[in-house]
Design a protein around this motif. Structure first.
Motif, short mmCIF file in Angstrom:
data_model
loop_
_atom_site.label_atom_id
_atom_site.label_comp_id
_atom_site.label_asym_id
_atom_site.label_seq_id
_atom_site.Cartn_x
_atom_site.Cartn_y
_atom_site.Cartn_z
N ASP A 157 1.24 8.62 1.76
CA ASP A 157 1.89 9.36 0.68
C ASP A 157 3.39 9.10 0.65
O ASP A 157 3.99 8.93 -0.42
N LYS A 158 4.01 9.07 1.83
CA LYS A 158 5.43 8.80 1.89
C LYS A 158 5.72 7.37 1.46
O LYS A 158 6.74 7.09 0.81
N ALA A 159 4.83 6.44 1.79
CA ALA A 159 5.01 5.06 1.37
C ALA A 159 5.01 4.96 -0.15
O ALA A 159 5.82 4.23 -0.74
N SER A 193 -2.38 1.63 2.70
CA SER A 193 -3.43 2.35 3.44
C SER A 193 -3.26 2.25 4.94
O SER A 193 -3.74 3.11 5.69
N ARG A 194 -2.56 1.21 5.41
CA ARG A 194 -2.36 1.03 6.85
C ARG A 194 -1.12 1.77 7.35
O ARG A 194 -0.90 1.86 8.57
N PRO A 224 6.49 -3.19 5.33
CA PRO A 224 6.48 -4.52 5.98
C PRO A 224 6.10 -5.63 5.00
O PRO A 224 4.96 -6.11 4.98
N VAL A 225 7.08 -6.04 4.20
CA VAL A 225 6.83 -7.06 3.17
C VAL A 225 6.39 -8.38 3.79
O VAL A 225 5.73 -9.20 3.12
N GLU A 226 6.72 -8.60 5.06
CA GLU A 226 6.32 -9.85 5.71
C GLU A 226 4.79 -9.99 5.76
O GLU A 226 4.27 -11.12 5.85
N GLU A 227 4.08 -8.88 5.67
CA GLU A 227 2.63 -8.96 5.67
C GLU A 227 2.08 -9.52 4.35
O GLU A 227 0.88 -9.80 4.24
#
Length: 273
Positions: free
Chosen positions: A72-74, A66-67, A35-38
């Motif tokens: 790990d997949k992120a 972390s959220r 979510p790059v918008e964050e």
């Protein structure tokens, strides 16, 4: 070696900082489907206006990771996106990853002690591809998909053994029974091989009984994980370490069956393992 992919990501921070501009880093985040918008509130500005630094952007990215439901997949997705955006970073990322027990394979991080090529080189193309899929999905964090793939590989082997040895319909037996019955047809083959190591018939008998028991127990592990942790029957919360053990069990069973059947069982019938 206990492999923690988060250590790789921490060590890659200078690589990200030097290899991408501020906006390119955001592009990597977007390409990784995060979510790059964050991160939209962080803007780089020209002096004398005060904007966010790269360090602040990377701190925010760490918090974003972390959220995520599966951090790990992120991280896997971020590394893949980094390489897609800048392939020149591959050597540096690979060298960094190896310090922490990981290796780059086809743009994905894999544990060094969990490599597929050596494990499957003796298998047929069909089984090799299924096991490669299992290992790849495991590395991507798709643990239920990994279990489905390794179970499919074992299905391919046992189905062929049932056909060659007229064992009936494999679908009439439980998963554990399928594996045990398939392995049982190899008794004479294994006893002959054990006899080449020792002429003690009692020891040969013990070896066979224990090997058969190991296969039977590994088959139970596979059957349980197939019921509880694969795409076939839905996904339950399961630590990835246990999924890996199940994949190891499946590979052990297939390796125990495939070479022996290929070399010794019904030579006139071409095996498609």
């Amino acid at each position: 070696m206990k492999t923690d992919i988060k250590k790789v990501w921490r060590a890659l921070r200078p690589t990200v900082k030097d290899g991408f501009t501020f906006n390119e880093t955001k592009d990597v985040v977007a390409a990784a489907a995060l979510p790059v918008e964050e991160l939209a509130h962080l803007q780089q500005k020209s002096l004398p206006a005060k904007g966010a630094s790269k360090g602040e952007l990377l701190d925010a990215l760490d918090a974003l990771i972390s959220r995520e439901p599966d951090p790990d997949k992120a991280i896997q997705n971020l590394v893949a996106a980094m390489l897609e955006q800048n392939s020149h970073l591959e050597m540096g990322i690979s060298d960094c990853a190896q310090r922490f027990g990981w290796k780059l394979v086809d743009g994905q991080l894999r544990p060094l002690d969990f490599q597929i090529d050596d494990a499957v080189k003796d298998f047929s193309e069909e089984v090799r591809n299924l096991l490669r899929t299992a290992y790849r999905r495991f590395g991507e964090g798709d643990y239920s998909g990994a279990m489905t793939a390794v179970c499919s590989a074992l299905d391919a082997v046992t189905n062929n053994l049932y056909r060659l040895n007229n064992l009936g319909n494999p679908n009439d037996d439980s998963y554990q029974q399928r594996v045990s019955r398939s392995f049982a047809v190899l008794e004479l083959v294994y006893r002959d091989k054990f006899s080449q190591m020792t002429d003690d018939s009692n020891e040969v008998n013990r070896l066979w009984q224990n090997y058969r028991g190991a296969i039977n127990q590994a088959a139970y592990v596979m059957g349980s994980f197939r019921r509880n942790a694969s795409d076939v029957h839905g996904v339950s919360a399961c630590p990835p370490e246990l999924i890996r053990h199940a994949i190891d069990s499946g590979t052990f069973i297939i390796r125990s069956i495939t070479p022996e059947t290929s070399d010794n069982i019904q030579q006139s019938d071409v095996l498609d393992f």
